[in-house]
Motif scaffolding. Sequence first.
Motif, PDB file in Angstrom:
ATOM      1  N   LEU A  62      74.550 113.925 -50.996  1.00  0.00           N
ATOM      2  CA  LEU A  62      74.316 115.299 -51.447  1.00  0.00           C
ATOM      3  C   LEU A  62      75.131 115.617 -52.697  1.00  0.00           C
ATOM      4  CD1 LEU A  62      72.603 117.756 -50.632  1.00  0.00           C
ATOM      5  CD2 LEU A  62      74.701 118.766 -49.765  1.00  0.00           C
ATOM      6  N   LYS A  63      76.339 115.090 -52.796  1.00  0.00           N
ATOM      7  CA  LYS A  63      77.128 115.297 -54.010  1.00  0.00           C
ATOM      8  C   LYS A  63      76.357 114.806 -55.237  1.00  0.00           C
ATOM      9  CE  LYS A  63      81.344 114.496 -54.803  1.00  0.00           C
ATOM     10  NZ  LYS A  63      82.643 113.809 -54.950  1.00  0.00           N
ATOM     11  N   LYS A  64      75.782 113.638 -55.108  1.00  0.00           N
ATOM     12  CA  LYS A  64      74.998 113.076 -56.222  1.00  0.00           C
ATOM     13  C   LYS A  64      73.790 113.955 -56.514  1.00  0.00           C
ATOM     14  CE  LYS A  64      72.435 108.974 -57.687  1.00  0.00           C
ATOM     15  NZ  LYS A  64      71.893 107.652 -57.281  1.00  0.00           N
ATOM     16  N   PHE A  65      73.118 114.407 -55.464  1.00  0.00           N
ATOM     17  CA  PHE A  65      71.937 115.257 -55.650  1.00  0.00           C
ATOM     18  C   PHE A  65      72.305 116.564 -56.344  1.00  0.00           C
ATOM     19  CE2 PHE A  65      69.307 118.774 -54.028  1.00  0.00           C
ATOM     20  CZ  PHE A  65      68.061 118.368 -54.491  1.00  0.00           C
ATOM     21  N   LEU A  66      73.408 117.175 -55.924  1.00  0.00           N
ATOM     22  CA  LEU A  66      73.816 118.450 -56.502  1.00  0.00           C
ATOM     23  C   LEU A  66      74.149 118.328 -57.980  1.00  0.00           C
ATOM     24  CD1 LEU A  66      76.035 119.778 -53.565  1.00  0.00           C
ATOM     25  CD2 LEU A  66      73.776 120.615 -54.245  1.00  0.00           C
ATOM     26  N   LYS A  67      74.672 117.173 -58.380  1.00  0.00           N
ATOM     27  CA  LYS A  67      75.001 116.958 -59.788  1.00  0.00           C
ATOM     28  C   LYS A  67      73.752 116.946 -60.660  1.00  0.00           C
ATOM     29  CE  LYS A  67      79.347 114.455 -59.188  1.00  0.00           C
ATOM     30  NZ  LYS A  67      80.047 113.153 -59.313  1.00  0.00           N
ATOM     31  N   GLU A  68      72.610 116.663 -60.040  1.00  0.00           N
ATOM     32  CA  GLU A  68      71.355 116.607 -60.786  1.00  0.00           C
ATOM     33  C   GLU A  68      70.678 117.971 -60.891  1.00  0.00           C
ATOM     34  OE1 GLU A  68      69.024 113.721 -58.724  1.00  0.00           O
ATOM     35  OE2 GLU A  68      70.446 112.086 -59.075  1.00  0.00           O
TER      36      GLU A  68
END
Length: 212
Positions: A62-68
């Motif tokens: 989710l951290k990676k997704f939120l960065k996008e």
Amino acid sequence: MIGILSIDFDYFINASSQARDMYFPKGSDEIPENKLKSVWEERYLKYPELKKIGVIDDFHFLKKFLKELKIPKENFMKADSHKYIKSIIEKLPEKSQFKIVNIDFHHDYYHYYRGNDYYNCGNWLRRVLEERPDAKVKWIRREDSQIYCLDGIFPFEHTDDIKSVYNEKFDYIFLCKSPEWTPPHLNSKFEELCRTIEQDTILYSNMFSSVS
């Protein structure tokens, strides 16, 4: 369709439903902060293994997704209790169509009438749908989440595939800690998730301002 990504940090805690029942306090979001602190201290003393609990891999996904995501900073809200999501709902025009994608260990479609608050951490979704019956809902749950409510099985779309967020569009992000169900040693992980969103929203807002 307006998209709201609703995230309860308790989803990411690496503890089964059975372990939560054993280790975590019994209570609600009306427990005073000072009392909650002492309750958790008692839990750590009784169950030292609590300190070994971490987060699941979905946290990093989710951290990676939120960065996008590109969300204006004014469209992000963090809070302790999930009930404060109503602050976002109240911003939306009454006739607007919106969808809530709720990443949460619990479905929050309970029908609690106890306590002083009309909205609470366990019934906020039911309250939203009572007031805005045209709203769409998708619950992203854990495999062992309790899927039953007073209406039988949770009556809206639900899945244990967090990667399905890639099929959605989001205009708002709401993130809550739920300190009654988040062991205090994981507070830093909650803040880490907040910073991921805050840094991205600030960068996006600055970029938008420079273009304007």
